[in-house]
Design a protein around this motif. Structure first.
Motif, PDB file in Angstrom:
ATOM      1  N   PRO A  54       0.826  -1.214   0.000  1.00  0.00           N
ATOM      2  CA  PRO A  54       0.000   0.000   0.000  1.00  0.00           C
ATOM      3  C   PRO A  54       0.863   1.270   0.000  1.00  0.00           C
ATOM      4  O   PRO A  54       1.989   1.275   0.516  1.00  0.00           O
ATOM      5  CB  PRO A  54      -0.792  -0.109   1.304  1.00  0.00           C
ATOM      6  N   ASN A  55       0.324   2.327  -0.586  1.00  0.00           N
ATOM      7  CA  ASN A  55       1.070   3.585  -0.754  1.00  0.00           C
ATOM      8  C   ASN A  55       1.735   4.094   0.511  1.00  0.00           C
ATOM      9  O   ASN A  55       2.862   4.575   0.468  1.00  0.00           O
ATOM     10  CB  ASN A  55       0.155   4.680  -1.303  1.00  0.00           C
ATOM     11  N   TYR A  56       1.055   3.984   1.636  1.00  0.00           N
ATOM     12  CA  TYR A  56       1.608   4.561   2.863  1.00  0.00           C
ATOM     13  C   TYR A  56       2.850   3.795   3.351  1.00  0.00           C
ATOM     14  O   TYR A  56       3.591   4.286   4.204  1.00  0.00           O
ATOM     15  CB  TYR A  56       0.552   4.638   3.973  1.00  0.00           C
ATOM     16  N   LEU A  57       3.126   2.602   2.800  1.00  0.00           N
ATOM     17  CA  LEU A  57       4.302   1.823   3.176  1.00  0.00           C
ATOM     18  C   LEU A  57       5.454   1.939   2.185  1.00  0.00           C
ATOM     19  O   LEU A  57       6.540   1.429   2.436  1.00  0.00           O
ATOM     20  CB  LEU A  57       3.915   0.346   3.328  1.00  0.00           C
ATOM     21  N   HIS A  58       5.226   2.589   1.054  1.00  0.00           N
ATOM     22  CA  HIS A  58       6.258   2.661   0.019  1.00  0.00           C
ATOM     23  C   HIS A  58       7.575   3.215   0.550  1.00  0.00           C
ATOM     24  O   HIS A  58       8.644   2.646   0.299  1.00  0.00           O
ATOM     25  CB  HIS A  58       5.790   3.505  -1.162  1.00  0.00           C
ATOM     26  N   ASP A  59       7.534   4.314   1.271  1.00  0.00           N
ATOM     27  CA  ASP A  59       8.752   4.960   1.774  1.00  0.00           C
ATOM     28  C   ASP A  59       9.566   3.976   2.613  1.00  0.00           C
ATOM     29  O   ASP A  59      10.767   3.796   2.390  1.00  0.00           O
ATOM     30  CB  ASP A  59       8.365   6.204   2.571  1.00  0.00           C
ATOM     31  N   ALA A  60       8.946   3.322   3.571  1.00  0.00           N
ATOM     32  CA  ALA A  60       9.655   2.382   4.456  1.00  0.00           C
ATOM     33  C   ALA A  60      10.198   1.192   3.675  1.00  0.00           C
ATOM     34  O   ALA A  60      11.322   0.743   3.916  1.00  0.00           O
ATOM     35  CB  ALA A  60       8.732   1.909   5.574  1.00  0.00           C
ATOM     36  N   HIS A  61       9.427   0.691   2.731  1.00  0.00           N
ATOM     37  CA  HIS A  61       9.874  -0.477   1.975  1.00  0.00           C
ATOM     38  C   HIS A  61      10.985  -0.122   0.984  1.00  0.00           C
ATOM     39  O   HIS A  61      11.876  -0.931   0.735  1.00  0.00           O
ATOM     40  CB  HIS A  61       8.682  -1.141   1.290  1.00  0.00           C
ATOM     41  N   ILE A  62      10.960   1.082   0.447  1.00  0.00           N
ATOM     42  CA  ILE A  62      12.058   1.542  -0.402  1.00  0.00           C
ATOM     43  C   ILE A  62      13.350   1.623   0.419  1.00  0.00           C
ATOM     44  O   ILE A  62      14.407   1.163  -0.010  1.00  0.00           O
ATOM     45  CB  ILE A  62      11.740   2.901  -1.053  1.00  0.00           C
ATOM     46  N   ARG A  63      13.238   2.182   1.614  1.00  0.00           N
ATOM     47  CA  ARG A  63      14.410   2.276   2.494  1.00  0.00           C
ATOM     48  C   ARG A  63      14.971   0.887   2.806  1.00  0.00           C
ATOM     49  O   ARG A  63      16.182   0.676   2.800  1.00  0.00           O
ATOM     50  CB  ARG A  63      14.054   2.993   3.790  1.00  0.00           C
ATOM     51  N   PHE A  64      14.066  -0.057   3.073  1.00  0.00           N
ATOM     52  CA  PHE A  64      14.497  -1.438   3.329  1.00  0.00           C
ATOM     53  C   PHE A  64      15.282  -1.977   2.132  1.00  0.00           C
ATOM     54  O   PHE A  64      16.352  -2.572   2.287  1.00  0.00           O
ATOM     55  CB  PHE A  64      13.293  -2.340   3.616  1.00  0.00           C
ATOM     56  N   ALA A  65      14.747  -1.790   0.932  1.00  0.00           N
ATOM     57  CA  ALA A  65      15.404  -2.302  -0.271  1.00  0.00           C
ATOM     58  C   ALA A  65      16.808  -1.709  -0.413  1.00  0.00           C
ATOM     59  O   ALA A  65      17.789  -2.451  -0.598  1.00  0.00           O
ATOM     60  CB  ALA A  65      14.570  -1.978  -1.510  1.00  0.00           C
ATOM     61  N   GLN A  83      16.513  10.307  -1.381  1.00  0.00           N
ATOM     62  CA  GLN A  83      17.672  10.618  -2.211  1.00  0.00           C
ATOM     63  C   GLN A  83      18.964  10.457  -1.406  1.00  0.00           C
ATOM     64  O   GLN A  83      19.962   9.950  -1.915  1.00  0.00           O
ATOM     65  CB  GLN A  83      17.574  12.023  -2.788  1.00  0.00           C
ATOM     66  N   LYS A  84      18.933  10.853  -0.146  1.00  0.00           N
ATOM     67  CA  LYS A  84      20.121  10.707   0.704  1.00  0.00           C
ATOM     68  C   LYS A  84      20.441   9.234   0.957  1.00  0.00           C
ATOM     69  O   LYS A  84      21.609   8.848   0.990  1.00  0.00           O
ATOM     70  CB  LYS A  84      19.932  11.458   2.020  1.00  0.00           C
ATOM     71  N   VAL A  85      19.405   8.405   1.118  1.00  0.00           N
ATOM     72  CA  VAL A  85      19.631   6.966   1.298  1.00  0.00           C
ATOM     73  C   VAL A  85      20.201   6.373   0.012  1.00  0.00           C
ATOM     74  O   VAL A  85      21.106   5.536   0.055  1.00  0.00           O
ATOM     75  CB  VAL A  85      18.344   6.237   1.740  1.00  0.00           C
ATOM     76  N   GLU A  86      19.711   6.826  -1.138  1.00  0.00           N
ATOM     77  CA  GLU A  86      20.280   6.394  -2.421  1.00  0.00           C
ATOM     78  C   GLU A  86      21.778   6.724  -2.477  1.00  0.00           C
ATOM     79  O   GLU A  86      22.595   5.876  -2.846  1.00  0.00           O
ATOM     80  CB  GLU A  86      19.601   7.103  -3.596  1.00  0.00           C
ATOM     81  N   GLU A  87      22.111   7.953  -2.134  1.00  0.00           N
ATOM     82  CA  GLU A  87      23.504   8.392  -2.184  1.00  0.00           C
ATOM     83  C   GLU A  87      24.376   7.579  -1.229  1.00  0.00           C
ATOM     84  O   GLU A  87      25.484   7.172  -1.578  1.00  0.00           O
ATOM     85  CB  GLU A  87      23.603   9.877  -1.856  1.00  0.00           C
ATOM     86  N   LYS A  88      23.859   7.329  -0.045  1.00  0.00           N
ATOM     87  CA  LYS A  88      24.621   6.601   0.974  1.00  0.00           C
ATOM     88  C   LYS A  88      24.839   5.141   0.575  1.00  0.00           C
ATOM     89  O   LYS A  88      25.919   4.584   0.801  1.00  0.00           O
ATOM     90  CB  LYS A  88      23.904   6.675   2.320  1.00  0.00           C
ATOM     91  N   THR A  89      23.836   4.497  -0.007  1.00  0.00           N
ATOM     92  CA  THR A  89      23.924   3.074  -0.335  1.00  0.00           C
ATOM     93  C   THR A  89      24.454   2.808  -1.739  1.00  0.00           C
ATOM     94  O   THR A  89      24.876   1.691  -2.036  1.00  0.00           O
ATOM     95  CB  THR A  89      22.544   2.405  -0.215  1.00  0.00           C
ATOM     96  N   GLY A  90      24.389   3.813  -2.610  1.00  0.00           N
ATOM     97  CA  GLY A  90      24.790   3.605  -3.996  1.00  0.00           C
ATOM     98  C   GLY A  90      23.743   2.862  -4.813  1.00  0.00           C
ATOM     99  O   GLY A  90      23.996   2.456  -5.946  1.00  0.00           O
ATOM    100  N   LYS A  91      22.563   2.672  -4.257  1.00  0.00           N
ATOM    101  CA  LYS A  91      21.463   1.985  -4.936  1.00  0.00           C
ATOM    102  C   LYS A  91      20.440   3.002  -5.412  1.00  0.00           C
ATOM    103  O   LYS A  91      20.423   4.139  -4.964  1.00  0.00           O
ATOM    104  CB  LYS A  91      20.819   0.944  -4.015  1.00  0.00           C
ATOM    105  N   LYS A  92      19.582   2.577  -6.319  1.00  0.00           N
ATOM    106  CA  LYS A  92      18.640   3.491  -6.961  1.00  0.00           C
ATOM    107  C   LYS A  92      17.190   3.083  -6.721  1.00  0.00           C
ATOM    108  O   LYS A  92      16.885   1.914  -6.504  1.00  0.00           O
ATOM    109  CB  LYS A  92      18.877   3.526  -8.477  1.00  0.00           C
ATOM    110  N   VAL A  93      16.319   4.075  -6.837  1.00  0.00           N
ATOM    111  CA  VAL A  93      14.872   3.856  -6.810  1.00  0.00           C
ATOM    112  C   VAL A  93      14.358   4.072  -8.224  1.00  0.00           C
ATOM    113  O   VAL A  93      14.635   5.110  -8.837  1.00  0.00           O
ATOM    114  CB  VAL A  93      14.164   4.843  -5.853  1.00  0.00           C
ATOM    115  N   TYR A  94      13.642   3.092  -8.735  1.00  0.00           N
ATOM    116  CA  TYR A  94      13.023   3.195 -10.048  1.00  0.00           C
ATOM    117  C   TYR A  94      11.517   3.271  -9.865  1.00  0.00           C
ATOM    118  O   TYR A  94      10.922   2.440  -9.197  1.00  0.00           O
ATOM    119  CB  TYR A  94      13.395   1.990 -10.924  1.00  0.00           C
TER     120      TYR A  94
END
Length: 139
Positions: A80-91, A115-126
């Motif tokens: 569900p939409n309200y969990l996207h942020d947390a699940h993206i961070r997990f990924a 964006q900061k988590v992307e930068e820190k981990t070197g992984k991307k969100v599509y």
């Protein structure tokens, strides 16, 4: 062949993600949903591990990485939409790129944090734009 995990396996959009993973000759290693969806997963990936508790799913992903040397390439997020942020961070923190339909976040200021988590981990969100109700897509 890329390794996937899927969060939100019992949702409406999850079978489309599973089909896309299979059709592109990739592998679904594990899936999570608090509701039972084994029948749907089994029709695409009978060897995938399925979890109804997030903590066990999280532990399993860690065990794959550290005990078996098996890494995720992508986490497909169908929750569900309200969990996207947390699940993206997990990924991202699990060392995988995240694939998520819109919206990525409910509050605009959270996108900067992702964006900061992307930068820190070197992984991307599509981000996937879903037009499920558009007549041409339905056709």
């Amino acid at each position: 062949m890329k390794n996937f995990a899927l969060i939100g396996a019992a949702g409406y959009i999850a079978p489309r993600h599973m089909k896309a993973i299979k059709d592109t000759n990739n592998n679904l290693l594990a899936a999570y949903d608090k509701g039972d969806s084994v029948g749907v997963i089994d029709s695409h990936f009978p060897n995938a591990d399925f979890f109804v508790e997030f903590e066990r799913f999280d532990r399993h992903i860690e065990k794959l990485k550290y005990d078996k040397g098996t890494y995720l390439d992508y986490v497909s997020i169908c929750s569900p939409n309200y969990l996207h942020d947390a699940h993206i961070r997990f990924a991202l923190r699990s060392g995988a790129d995240a694939i998520c339909e819109k919206p990525l976040v409910l509050n605009p200021w959270n996108i900067d944090k992702l964006q900061k988590v992307e930068e820190k981990t070197g992984k991307k969100v599509y981000n996937i734009l879903q037009l499920r109700v558009h007549p041409s897509i339905i056709a």
